[in-house]
Design an enzyme around this catalytic site. Structure first.
Site, PDB file in Angstrom:
ATOM      1  N   ASP A  68       0.833  -1.203   0.000  1.00  0.00           N
ATOM      2  CA  ASP A  68       0.000   0.000   0.000  1.00  0.00           C
ATOM      3  C   ASP A  68       0.870   1.255   0.000  1.00  0.00           C
ATOM      4  OD1 ASP A  68      -2.058   1.884   0.530  1.00  0.00           O
ATOM      5  OD2 ASP A  68      -3.040   0.588   1.987  1.00  0.00           O
ATOM      6  N   HIS A  81      -0.131   3.785   1.573  1.00  0.00           N
ATOM      7  CA  HIS A  81      -0.472   4.372   2.873  1.00  0.00           C
ATOM      8  C   HIS A  81      -0.274   3.353   3.993  1.00  0.00           C
ATOM      9  CE1 HIS A  81      -2.896   6.256  -0.337  1.00  0.00           C
ATOM     10  NE2 HIS A  81      -2.573   7.383   0.285  1.00  0.00           N
ATOM     11  N   ASP A 136      -2.365   3.245   6.686  1.00  0.00           N
ATOM     12  CA  ASP A 136      -3.695   2.909   7.228  1.00  0.00           C
ATOM     13  C   ASP A 136      -3.638   2.643   8.727  1.00  0.00           C
ATOM     14  OD1 ASP A 136      -4.681   3.262   4.703  1.00  0.00           O
ATOM     15  OD2 ASP A 136      -4.770   1.141   4.202  1.00  0.00           O
ATOM     16  N   GLU A 183      -9.658  -1.185  -3.277  1.00  0.00           N
ATOM     17  CA  GLU A 183      -9.578   0.195  -3.787  1.00  0.00           C
ATOM     18  C   GLU A 183      -9.585   0.304  -5.313  1.00  0.00           C
ATOM     19  OE1 GLU A 183      -9.993   2.946  -2.015  1.00  0.00           O
ATOM     20  OE2 GLU A 183      -9.510   2.391   0.057  1.00  0.00           O
ATOM     21  N   HIS A 218     -11.238   4.184   5.974  1.00  0.00           N
ATOM     22  CA  HIS A 218     -10.335   3.402   5.105  1.00  0.00           C
ATOM     23  C   HIS A 218      -8.865   3.726   5.385  1.00  0.00           C
ATOM     24  CE1 HIS A 218      -9.543   6.133   1.295  1.00  0.00           C
ATOM     25  NE2 HIS A 218      -9.528   6.829   2.404  1.00  0.00           N
ATOM     26  N   ASP A 238      -3.531   1.217  -4.903  1.00  0.00           N
ATOM     27  CA  ASP A 238      -2.777   2.481  -4.935  1.00  0.00           C
ATOM     28  C   ASP A 238      -1.326   2.295  -4.489  1.00  0.00           C
ATOM     29  OD1 ASP A 238      -2.507   2.837  -2.109  1.00  0.00           O
ATOM     30  OD2 ASP A 238      -4.332   4.006  -1.969  1.00  0.00           O
TER      31      ASP A 238
END
Length: 298
Positions: free
Chosen positions: A121, A123, A125, A270, A138, A227
């Site tokens: 990812d 990110h 999270d 996503e 999310h 992403d």
């Protein structure tokens, strides 16, 4: 006998951009069933967890968006994933936004003493209500799975935590909020940012990740957010971040994980066909699943 069960989770409640609820349909349209049939003795598509079209709500106390709805829907997903594992099949969950991982991990983790997680990812999270700039859930599923966050979410499945910080590897990070950076340092979570991927190369990153997880875990869940890849190659995502992992690096990563026989459950999240270019991102997701499940050129 190798069996796979596909579960669609068409949920867009964890963020504000519409379209990610169509992700499971886009992935099916890109030919997932046909692609994976040759790699398993049995592929069962269990359809979608029903989400409906609920009204958006903000929890007054925590400022979290759709808190109760997400708790309700991810509880249903957790039960379905649990059922799939009980039946002896490999659970493959199609998102939906990344908040669905709260349910996936709640369903998976009860079957393992020491579950490992690869979080592929851009990110981390790892936000909570206190650190989140947006209140979008999310951006919180990994924190929730560590037992950090609102009890409605952390207690899904009736237990917490779902995973320990020393059993997590984040791959591809390039957008971390301040609170997430602090948490990563405090908990000692292993993170390969794009800097490490560029410097070490994906081969080394995956070799090290396998080595780090394989002896101390009894199962490893792969949570792959599209992403994590560069938006040039995966444009159909809600929160694109430039400078991501390439198509080739991602295939290599999946192939190496397949060879190591490490992954025991997975989700791909996503995919947003509204933001996509001719279903390119869903097609890419299906190709990566092929590699993860052992598809070979020769």
């Amino acid at each position: 006998m190798k069996r796979l069960a596909i579960i669609g989770m068409p949920m867009d409640l964890g963020q504000t951009r519409r379209g990610v609820d169509m992700g499971p349909s886009a992935i099916r349209y890109a030919g997932i069933n046909e692609r994976l049939k040759s790699l398993f003795d049995e592929v069962q598509d269990l359809g979608d967890i029903p989400i409906g079209r609920p009204e958006v709500s903000i929890d007054q106390e925590s400022n979290l968006r759709n808190l109760e709805l997400i708790a309700e829907k991810t509880t249903k997903l957790a039960a379905k994933v649990d059922e799939v594992i009980e039946s002896g099949s490999f659970p493959l969950v199609l998102g939906g936004d990344h908040s669905i991982a709260i349910g996936t991990l709640a369903g998976v983790s009860k079957h393992y003493q020491n579950l490992g997680v690869i979080w592929y990812d851009a990110h981390g999270d790892l936000n909570t209500a206190e650190t989140s700039p947006s209140g979008n859930i999310h951006g919180m599923p990994l924190a929730v799975s560590l037992g950090l966050g609102h009890p409605l979410l952390t207690n899904i499945g009736g237990y917490q935590p779902k995973v320990r910080p020393e059993n997590i590897v984040i791959i591809g990070a390039r957008s971390l909020d301040e609170g997430e950076r602090a948490l990563i340092k405090e908990k000692g979570i292993k993170v390969y940012t794009m800097h490490e991927i560029d410097r070490l190369g994906m081969t080394k990153v995956i070799e090290e990740s396998i080595q780090y997880l394989q002896h101390k875990t009894d199962g490893v869940h792969l949570s792959l957010d599209l992403d994590g890849l560069d938006p040039v190659e995966a444009p159909g995502v809600g929160t694109p971040v430039n400078g991501g992992i390439s198509y080739r690096e991602s295939h290599l990563a999946m192939e190496m994980l397949a060879e190591a026989n490490l992954i025991t459950s997975a989700e791909f999240v996503e995919v947003n066909p509204i933001l996509d270019d001719k279903n390119k991102t869903a097609t890419l997701a299906v190709a990566l699943m092929g590699s993860l499940f052992g598809e070979k050129l020769l």
